[in-house]
Design an enzyme around this catalytic site. Structure first.
Site, mmCIF file in Angstrom:
data_model
loop_
_atom_site.group_PDB
_atom_site.id
_atom_site.type_symbol
_atom_site.label_atom_id
_atom_site.label_comp_id
_atom_site.label_asym_id
_atom_site.label_seq_id
_atom_site.Cartn_x
_atom_site.Cartn_y
_atom_site.Cartn_z
ATOM 1 N N TYR A 1 -0.891 1.250 -10.053
ATOM 2 C CA TYR A 1 -1.461 1.210 -8.169
ATOM 3 C C TYR A 1 -0.946 1.371 -7.530
ATOM 4 O O TYR A 1 -1.618 2.029 -6.098
ATOM 5 C CB TYR A 1 -1.573 -0.492 -8.305
ATOM 6 N N LYS B 1 -2.032 4.499 -4.200
ATOM 7 C CA LYS B 1 -1.989 4.346 -3.148
ATOM 8 C C LYS B 1 -0.710 4.942 -1.881
ATOM 9 O O LYS B 1 -0.911 5.986 -0.900
ATOM 10 C CB LYS B 1 -1.994 2.716 -2.366
#
Ligand code: NAP
Length: 258
Positions: free
Chosen positions: A164, A168
């Protein structure tokens, strides 16, 4: 004084059109409703047809205009077809909000190839696909706003989220580069990212009450953010007031990374 927002930002987006990915719930739903209540026609994209319809119905009931597109955001053909569909239906695309995202959290020794690939595809590949399609449309009209929803996990490490965090952080580098590519004297196209901190949604509900208290204790403002507070940041970046802001990261996290 209340510790949560009591008034909303007022922005006039009358006559503009927007695409919001991941608009079926959570932050994306709040963004879609906020853009629509500011006058934009909003195309809501996600996989859950029923939930998307609920959002579109809420927009229509409030006097706004909405369309729904059931699509997997990691699918290249689907991204092109959503953007083409919006341009065909409403004549132009003014605002793209790349919001769809997922987590598949686990520590690195246990992370599977699928955990990695699914998160990178949904969170980062999708931003590339939709931005590429939108850029062509916006270059034709010489104006547009692209707003990518990153995360504080893209700014700082968070154990259990290497997939993640990478997706990002990737969004931030992508945003900075595409902002430079699309910027010119003759084109009013801006590309920015927003990094939410911990925002109350299905994604953070998965933390459970005990972990939520631990998280709150780390946040200077000592509460989770609300989806509407991210929607307001989107409204600002979509507004005429933000015309000179591009390639930037706006962090909305209650002071977590400050
Ligand atoms: P959420 O409640 O889990 O909603 C995620 C949205 O993304 C849903 O509308 C979901 O719709 C859509 N989505 C997921 N995979 C998709 C796919 N393959 N194709 C199309 N749509 C897909 O999450 P949220 O908390 O609102 O988060 C929204 C964004 O903010 C995400 O990018 C997230 O990483 C970011 N963010 C959230 C927080 C937070 O604290 N909540 C913090 C920082 C950043 P369907 O399931 O219907 O497809």
């Amino acid at each position: 004084m209340s510790d949560s927002p009591t008034r909303r930002l007022h922005v006039d987006l009358t006559g503009q059109t927007a695409i919001v990915t991941g608009a079926s719930r959570g932050i994306g739903k709040a963004i879609a409703l906020a853009l629509a209540s500011s006058g934009a026609k909003v195309a809501c994209v996600a996989r859950s047809e029923g939930k998307l319809k609920e959002v579109a119905d809420a927009i229509t009931a409030a006097g706004g205009t909405a369309a729904t597109y059931v699509a997997d955001v990691a699918d290249s053909a689907a991204a092109n077809s959503v953007v083409e569909g919006v341009v065909e239906k409403w004549g132009q695309l003014d605002i793209l909000v790349n919001n769809a995202g997922i987590t598949r959290d686990t520590l690195i020794p246990r992370m599977t190839d699928e955990d990695w690939d699914e998160v990178i595809s949904t969170n980062l590949r999708s931003v590339f696909l939709f931005t590429r399609a939108a850029a062509s449309a916006m270059m034709r009209t010489k104006s547009g706003r692209i707003i990518n929803i990153s995360s504080v996990s893209g700014l700082m490490g968070n154990p259990g989220q290497c997939n993640y965090s990478a997706s990002k952080a990737g969004i931030i580098g992508f945003t900075q580069t595409v902002a430079r590519e699309l910027a010119s004297k003759r084109r009013a196209i801006t590309v920015n990212a927003i990094c939410p901190g911990f925002i109350a949604s299905d994604m953070t509900e998965a933390l459970g009450p005990a972990l939520e208290e631990v998280v709150k204790a780390r946040i200077p403002l000592q509460r989770l953010g609300e989806a509407d507070e991210i929607a307001d940041a989107v409204l600002y970046l979509a507004s005429g007031s933000a015309a000179y802001i591009t390639g930037q990261v706006l962090t909305v996290d209650g002071g977590l990374t400050g």
